[in-house]
Design an enzyme around this catalytic site. Sequence first.
Site, PDB file in Angstrom:
ATOM      1  N   MET A 198       0.794  -1.113   0.040  1.00 55.38           N
ATOM      2  CA  MET A 198      -0.034   0.131  -0.002  1.00 55.38           C
ATOM      3  C   MET A 198       0.802   1.201   0.092  1.00 55.38           C
ATOM      4  O   MET A 198       0.448   2.330   0.489  1.00 55.38           O
ATOM      5  CB  MET A 198      -0.917   0.078   1.350  1.00 55.38           C
ATOM      6  CG  MET A 198      -1.862  -1.365   1.191  1.00 55.38           C
ATOM      7  SD  MET A 198      -3.346  -0.924   2.174  1.00 55.38           S
ATOM      8  CE  MET A 198      -2.791  -0.914   3.620  1.00 55.38           C
ATOM      9  N   GLY A 199       2.148   1.165  -0.565  1.00 56.69           N
ATOM     10  CA  GLY A 199       2.987   2.098  -0.464  1.00 56.69           C
ATOM     11  C   GLY A 199       3.524   2.602   0.868  1.00 56.69           C
ATOM     12  O   GLY A 199       3.349   1.971   1.775  1.00 56.69           O
ATOM     13  N   HIS A 259       9.093  -3.566   3.156  1.00 52.48           N
ATOM     14  CA  HIS A 259       9.038  -3.781   2.038  1.00 52.48           C
ATOM     15  C   HIS A 259      10.318  -4.261   1.113  1.00 52.48           C
ATOM     16  O   HIS A 259      10.321  -5.125   0.292  1.00 52.48           O
ATOM     17  CB  HIS A 259       8.178  -2.666   1.219  1.00 52.48           C
ATOM     18  CG  HIS A 259       7.026  -2.254   2.061  1.00 52.48           C
ATOM     19  ND1 HIS A 259       6.700  -0.954   2.743  1.00 52.48           N
ATOM     20  CD2 HIS A 259       5.825  -2.858   1.945  1.00 52.48           C
ATOM     21  CE1 HIS A 259       5.605  -0.843   2.874  1.00 52.48           C
ATOM     22  NE2 HIS A 259       4.907  -1.975   2.721  1.00 52.48           N
ATOM     23  N   GLN A 262     -10.525  -2.217   2.518  1.00 51.13           N
ATOM     24  CA  GLN A 262     -10.024  -2.845   3.693  1.00 51.13           C
ATOM     25  C   GLN A 262      -9.947  -2.093   4.974  1.00 51.13           C
ATOM     26  O   GLN A 262      -9.591  -2.459   6.137  1.00 51.13           O
ATOM     27  CB  GLN A 262      -8.593  -3.616   3.400  1.00 51.13           C
ATOM     28  CG  GLN A 262      -7.513  -2.690   3.283  1.00 51.13           C
ATOM     29  CD  GLN A 262      -6.033  -3.328   2.865  1.00 51.13           C
ATOM     30  OE1 GLN A 262      -6.046  -4.074   1.771  1.00 51.13           O
ATOM     31  NE2 GLN A 262      -5.390  -3.512   3.870  1.00 51.13           N
ATOM     32  N   LYS A 313       4.712 -10.062   9.515  1.00 50.26           N
ATOM     33  CA  LYS A 313       4.195  -9.071  10.681  1.00 50.26           C
ATOM     34  C   LYS A 313       2.526  -9.181  10.543  1.00 50.26           C
ATOM     35  O   LYS A 313       2.024  -8.795  11.484  1.00 50.26           O
ATOM     36  CB  LYS A 313       4.763  -7.641  10.166  1.00 50.26           C
ATOM     37  CG  LYS A 313       4.108  -6.588  10.933  1.00 50.26           C
ATOM     38  CD  LYS A 313       4.480  -4.969  10.646  1.00 50.26           C
ATOM     39  CE  LYS A 313       3.630  -4.149  11.058  1.00 50.26           C
ATOM     40  NZ  LYS A 313       2.106  -3.949  10.256  1.00 50.26           N
ATOM     41  N   ASP A 314       2.461  -9.327   9.127  1.00 49.19           N
ATOM     42  CA  ASP A 314       0.952  -9.615   9.119  1.00 49.19           C
ATOM     43  C   ASP A 314       0.324 -11.167   9.125  1.00 49.19           C
ATOM     44  O   ASP A 314       0.212 -11.469   8.075  1.00 49.19           O
ATOM     45  CB  ASP A 314       0.355  -8.763   7.941  1.00 49.19           C
ATOM     46  CG  ASP A 314       0.608  -7.241   8.020  1.00 49.19           C
ATOM     47  OD1 ASP A 314       0.101  -6.616   8.720  1.00 49.19           O
ATOM     48  OD2 ASP A 314       1.596  -6.758   7.300  1.00 49.19           O
ATOM     49  N   GLN A 346      -3.014 -12.180   8.036  1.00 49.78           N
ATOM     50  CA  GLN A 346      -3.196 -11.967   6.579  1.00 49.78           C
ATOM     51  C   GLN A 346      -2.606 -13.180   5.810  1.00 49.78           C
ATOM     52  O   GLN A 346      -3.182 -13.655   4.997  1.00 49.78           O
ATOM     53  CB  GLN A 346      -2.713 -10.711   6.410  1.00 49.78           C
ATOM     54  CG  GLN A 346      -2.702 -10.330   4.782  1.00 49.78           C
ATOM     55  CD  GLN A 346      -2.111  -8.829   4.762  1.00 49.78           C
ATOM     56  OE1 GLN A 346      -2.980  -8.061   4.628  1.00 49.78           O
ATOM     57  NE2 GLN A 346      -1.007  -8.735   4.252  1.00 49.78           N
ATOM     58  N   SER A 355       6.638   0.065   9.894  1.00 53.26           N
ATOM     59  CA  SER A 355       5.173  -0.183   9.315  1.00 53.26           C
ATOM     60  C   SER A 355       5.069   1.434   8.642  1.00 53.26           C
ATOM     61  O   SER A 355       5.591   2.390   9.316  1.00 53.26           O
ATOM     62  CB  SER A 355       4.304  -0.198  10.469  1.00 53.26           C
ATOM     63  OG  SER A 355       3.029   0.193  10.117  1.00 53.26           O
ATOM     64  N   SER A 356       4.319   1.358   7.470  1.00 58.28           N
ATOM     65  CA  SER A 356       3.934   2.788   7.129  1.00 58.28           C
ATOM     66  C   SER A 356       3.289   3.395   8.084  1.00 58.28           C
ATOM     67  O   SER A 356       3.400   4.867   8.238  1.00 58.28           O
ATOM     68  CB  SER A 356       3.008   2.426   5.943  1.00 58.28           C
ATOM     69  OG  SER A 356       3.373   1.683   4.983  1.00 58.28           O
TER      70      SER A 356
HETATM   71  P1  AMP Z   1       1.476  -2.968   3.573  1.00 54.37           P
HETATM   72  O1  AMP Z   1       2.201  -1.929   2.492  1.00 54.37           O
HETATM   73  O2  AMP Z   1       1.481  -2.577   4.797  1.00 54.37           O
HETATM   74  O3  AMP Z   1       0.115  -3.422   2.996  1.00 54.37           O
HETATM   75  O4  AMP Z   1       2.488  -4.258   3.280  1.00 54.37           O
HETATM   76  C1  AMP Z   1       2.622  -4.811   2.200  1.00 54.37           C
HETATM   77  C2  AMP Z   1       3.473  -6.233   2.592  1.00 54.37           C
HETATM   78  O5  AMP Z   1       4.820  -5.716   3.172  1.00 54.37           O
HETATM   79  C3  AMP Z   1       2.690  -7.154   3.404  1.00 54.37           C
HETATM   80  O6  AMP Z   1       2.883  -8.541   3.012  1.00 54.37           O
HETATM   81  C4  AMP Z   1       3.462  -6.864   4.802  1.00 54.37           C
HETATM   82  O7  AMP Z   1       3.144  -7.963   5.573  1.00 54.37           O
HETATM   83  C5  AMP Z   1       4.563  -6.615   4.405  1.00 54.37           C
HETATM   84  N1  AMP Z   1       5.359  -5.893   5.668  1.00 54.37           N
HETATM   85  C6  AMP Z   1       4.848  -4.684   5.974  1.00 54.37           C
HETATM   86  N2  AMP Z   1       5.708  -4.466   7.305  1.00 54.37           N
HETATM   87  C7  AMP Z   1       6.659  -5.534   7.338  1.00 54.37           C
HETATM   88  C8  AMP Z   1       7.849  -5.526   8.121  1.00 54.37           C
HETATM   89  N3  AMP Z   1       8.185  -4.727   9.013  1.00 54.37           N
HETATM   90  N4  AMP Z   1       8.601  -6.821   7.819  1.00 54.37           N
HETATM   91  C9  AMP Z   1       8.155  -7.634   7.010  1.00 54.37           C
HETATM   92  N5  AMP Z   1       7.060  -7.359   5.939  1.00 54.37           N
HETATM   93  C10 AMP Z   1       6.257  -6.181   6.391  1.00 54.37           C
END
Ligand code: AMP
Length: 271
Positions: free
Chosen positions: A26-27, A33, A57, A145-146, A149, A181-182
């Site tokens: 999600m950027g 990432h 979501q 982390k998720d 999901q 985390s974003s």
């Molecule tokens: P998001 O942009 O938050 O939707 O995350 C995109 C992907 O990056 C998802 O598969 C998340 O689980 C993964 N992700 C987010 N934060 C982390 C992190 N700290 N370590 C590893 N993977 C991550």
Amino acid sequence: MKIFKDKQTLQEEILKNKGISFIPTMGGLHKGHISLIKRSKKLKLKILVSIFINPKQFNKKSDFKSYPRNTKKDIKLLKKLKINYLYIPTYKDIYGFKPKKKVFLDKFSKKLCGKFRKGHFAGVLNVVNRFVEIINPKYIFLGKKDYQQIYLIRRHIEKRKISSKIIECKTIREKNGIACSSRNLNLNKSQTKIASNIFYYLYDLKKRIKKNYSLFKQNKIKNDLITLGAKKVDYIENYDVKSFKKIRGPNKKFNLFFAYYIKDTRLIDNI
Ligand code: AMP
């Protein structure tokens, strides 16, 4: 790096390839990432990253609005990482068609985050199902982390007989312990310190619970998090990460799953 905004031109380009490594995001890109992208490089396929903040979501409009957005910076970073394709679709590109496969929503979607963010996982599975149909990736890289999901996407893929393989990637943390985390971008310095203190408290607690299960007292832990500066705790739970069964006694393979708020920022993690 080629950038695509619509699925037709994207498909014309990628269907020539033997297989695609896909990293949905999600950027607001960060080290988590980046680690997924670096992991995908090992498989030597063309790498496709998507950036799409999926409104379906988010259970609160305000949360969707305040979600960090920084596409210019993200594009710069992805160019540097030398990925092959970046897909930044519009809402219509993703939701303007009827997917061939129906979403399978496992009942575990009602637990943990699903209990507190109504419709969240239905929204996640809806968008993932569409991305998978558009891209037909050989591999999908997802972060632990998720974890919930990952589990739910895996169940959907199994149930709908989709050939894509999920690669689970470890959680990347800041030096202060918090999972990248974003949403961390929405924390100021003192709030970041609170998140870090909460991480270390739970990290240490997990080690102690492993030795003495009776220390797993949810109400006490919740109160301790509030004392440390959390505004509200959604949950603190204890699950076996392979089976996603609740742990009811001593067990070595459990993770503590938690979600809490610091002011208006909701943070989740598992350790
Ligand atoms: P998001 O942009 O938050 O939707 O995350 C995109 C992907 O990056 C998802 O598969 C998340 O689980 C993964 N992700 C987010 N934060 C982390 C992190 N700290 N370590 C590893 N993977 C991550």
